[in-house]
Scaffold this motif. Structure first.
Motif, PDB file in Angstrom:
ATOM      1  N   ARG A  49      -9.237   7.656  -2.578  1.00 14.45           N
ATOM      2  CA  ARG A  49      -9.094   8.647  -1.518  1.00 14.45           C
ATOM      3  C   ARG A  49      -9.976   8.259  -0.335  1.00 14.45           C
ATOM      4  N   LEU A  50      -9.480   8.553   0.845  1.00 18.49           N
ATOM      5  CA  LEU A  50     -10.238   8.311   2.065  1.00 18.49           C
ATOM      6  C   LEU A  50     -10.403   9.616   2.828  1.00 18.49           C
ATOM      7  N   LEU A  51     -11.550   9.775   3.430  1.00 16.17           N
ATOM      8  CA  LEU A  51     -11.838  10.932   4.275  1.00 16.17           C
ATOM      9  C   LEU A  51     -12.662  10.446   5.456  1.00 16.17           C
ATOM     10  N   ARG A  52     -12.148  10.666   6.644  1.00 16.84           N
ATOM     11  CA  ARG A  52     -12.931  10.313   7.837  1.00 16.84           C
ATOM     12  C   ARG A  52     -13.040  11.522   8.741  1.00 16.84           C
ATOM     13  N   VAL A  53     -14.277  11.828   9.099  1.00 17.36           N
ATOM     14  CA  VAL A  53     -14.570  12.908  10.039  1.00 17.36           C
ATOM     15  C   VAL A  53     -15.364  12.276  11.177  1.00 17.36           C
ATOM     16  N   GLY A  54     -14.742  12.127  12.340  1.00 17.82           N
ATOM     17  CA  GLY A  54     -15.378  11.391  13.425  1.00 17.82           C
ATOM     18  C   GLY A  54     -15.576   9.946  13.012  1.00 17.82           C
ATOM     19  N   TYR A  73       0.848  -1.183   0.000  1.00 17.50           N
ATOM     20  CA  TYR A  73       0.000   0.000   0.000  1.00 17.50           C
ATOM     21  C   TYR A  73       0.890   1.242   0.000  1.00 17.50           C
ATOM     22  N   LYS A  74       0.610   2.153  -0.892  1.00 20.76           N
ATOM     23  CA  LYS A  74       1.301   3.437  -0.905  1.00 20.76           C
ATOM     24  C   LYS A  74       0.380   4.461  -0.246  1.00 20.76           C
ATOM     25  N   LEU A  75       0.845   5.050   0.842  1.00 26.03           N
ATOM     26  CA  LEU A  75       0.025   5.972   1.622  1.00 26.03           C
ATOM     27  C   LEU A  75       0.481   7.408   1.451  1.00 26.03           C
ATOM     28  N   ASP A  76      -0.464   8.300   1.452  1.00 25.65           N
ATOM     29  CA  ASP A  76      -0.197   9.738   1.551  1.00 25.65           C
ATOM     30  C   ASP A  76      -1.360  10.325   2.343  1.00 25.65           C
ATOM     31  N   MET A  77      -1.230  10.279   3.673  1.00 31.59           N
ATOM     32  CA  MET A  77      -2.336  10.605   4.562  1.00 31.59           C
ATOM     33  C   MET A  77      -1.954  11.701   5.555  1.00 31.59           C
ATOM     34  N   ARG A  78      -2.895  12.615   5.770  1.00 36.91           N
ATOM     35  CA  ARG A  78      -2.793  13.600   6.849  1.00 36.91           C
ATOM     36  C   ARG A  78      -3.767  13.173   7.939  1.00 36.91           C
ATOM     37  N   LEU A  79      -3.260  13.054   9.152  1.00 33.65           N
ATOM     38  CA  LEU A  79      -4.041  12.462  10.238  1.00 33.65           C
ATOM     39  C   LEU A  79      -4.064  13.364  11.457  1.00 33.65           C
ATOM     40  N   LYS A  80      -5.208  13.336  12.165  1.00 36.15           N
ATOM     41  CA  LYS A  80      -5.286  13.970  13.480  1.00 36.15           C
ATOM     42  C   LYS A  80      -6.327  13.223  14.293  1.00 36.15           C
ATOM     43  N   ASP A  81      -6.539  13.649  15.532  1.00 36.39           N
ATOM     44  CA  ASP A  81      -7.400  12.883  16.433  1.00 36.39           C
ATOM     45  C   ASP A  81      -8.817  12.717  15.896  1.00 36.39           C
TER      46      ASP A  81
END
Length: 232
Positions: free
Chosen positions: A81-86, A58-66
């Protein structure tokens, strides 16, 4: 006196820890504990590189926070693309991705027509879908870092170097066979680069503590696929 001063300056210039945060002087286990704590306490991070898991790369390019994360994942010829909000997780991919996800599942929703409908749209992943847990792992800072920032075997200090222009010191597991982690010698002792054990990938970790905006996609850019996505 001049000779003594010159000798003192020369000694200072030979000190590998001069002008650093002093982490390089600590024992390897202490450095490891400190860098893991720093990563856990950071509000945000940018993770980019490759992870090999279950025989897949898997090639990742992710910005992450709590609160969640956003970015792209590539495996094989597919990028999504992935997007998670809560707890709300969204997946975005092109029509070709959906066409080759699962012929039976896709055909049940109209085959190519369904793929065209999903093309370049955010699809909300139901929490009960089998892929939810697997995909959300890529957007969960704590879970992802806990699984990555692990050195196997006896941990020791390695060479000093740099990562992204930042001075670092390496930590090695079993002389590198158990992985190598470069730790910042400037400012907070954040992990900067990881070579995973057994050739299981390499990652750059940057932008520690740099906040970014997370927002759910507009309704016009979202498609409700149903209770279960095609398997992929």
């Amino acid at each position: 006196m001049c000779a003594g001063l010159a000798g003192g300056l020369a000694a200072c210039s030979d000190d590998p820890d001069a002008g650093t945060n002093g982490v390089g002087k600590l024992e390897a286990a202490t450095i490891q504990a400190r860098t893991v704590r720093a990563a856990q306490r950071a509000d945000a991070v940018h993770v980019a590189g490759t992870v090999v898991s279950g025989g897949r790369t898997y090639k990742l390019d992710m910005r992450l926070k709590d609160e969640g994360g956003t970015g792209s994942v590539t495996t094989g010829d597919s990028t999504f693309r992935l997007l998670r909000v809560g707890e709300h997780l969204f997946l975005k991919a092109d029509a070709d991705f959906w066409t080759h996800s699962d012929d039976d599942a896709t055909s049940g929703h109209g085959g190519d027509a369904a793929a065209d409908k999903l093309d370049d749209k955010y699809v909300k992943v139901p929490t009960g879908d089998p892929s939810y847990k697997r995909l959300s792992t890529f957007t969960d800072k704590d879970v992802l870092l806990d699984g990555l920032l692990t050195l196997h075997g006896t941990v020791a200090k390695g060479d000093r170097g740099s990562s992204g222009g930042v001075r670092t010191i390496a930590l090695t597991g079993d002389e590198g066979a158990g992985g190598t982690l470069d730790v910042s010698l400037e400012g907070t002792a954040y992990p900067m680069r990881l070579e995973r054990a057994g050739g299981a990938g390499a990652l750059q970790l940057t932008d520690w503590g740099q906040n970014f905006t997370l927002r759910e996609p507009d309704a016009s850019d979202t498609v409700d696929y149903g209770q279960q996505l095609p398997s992929s």
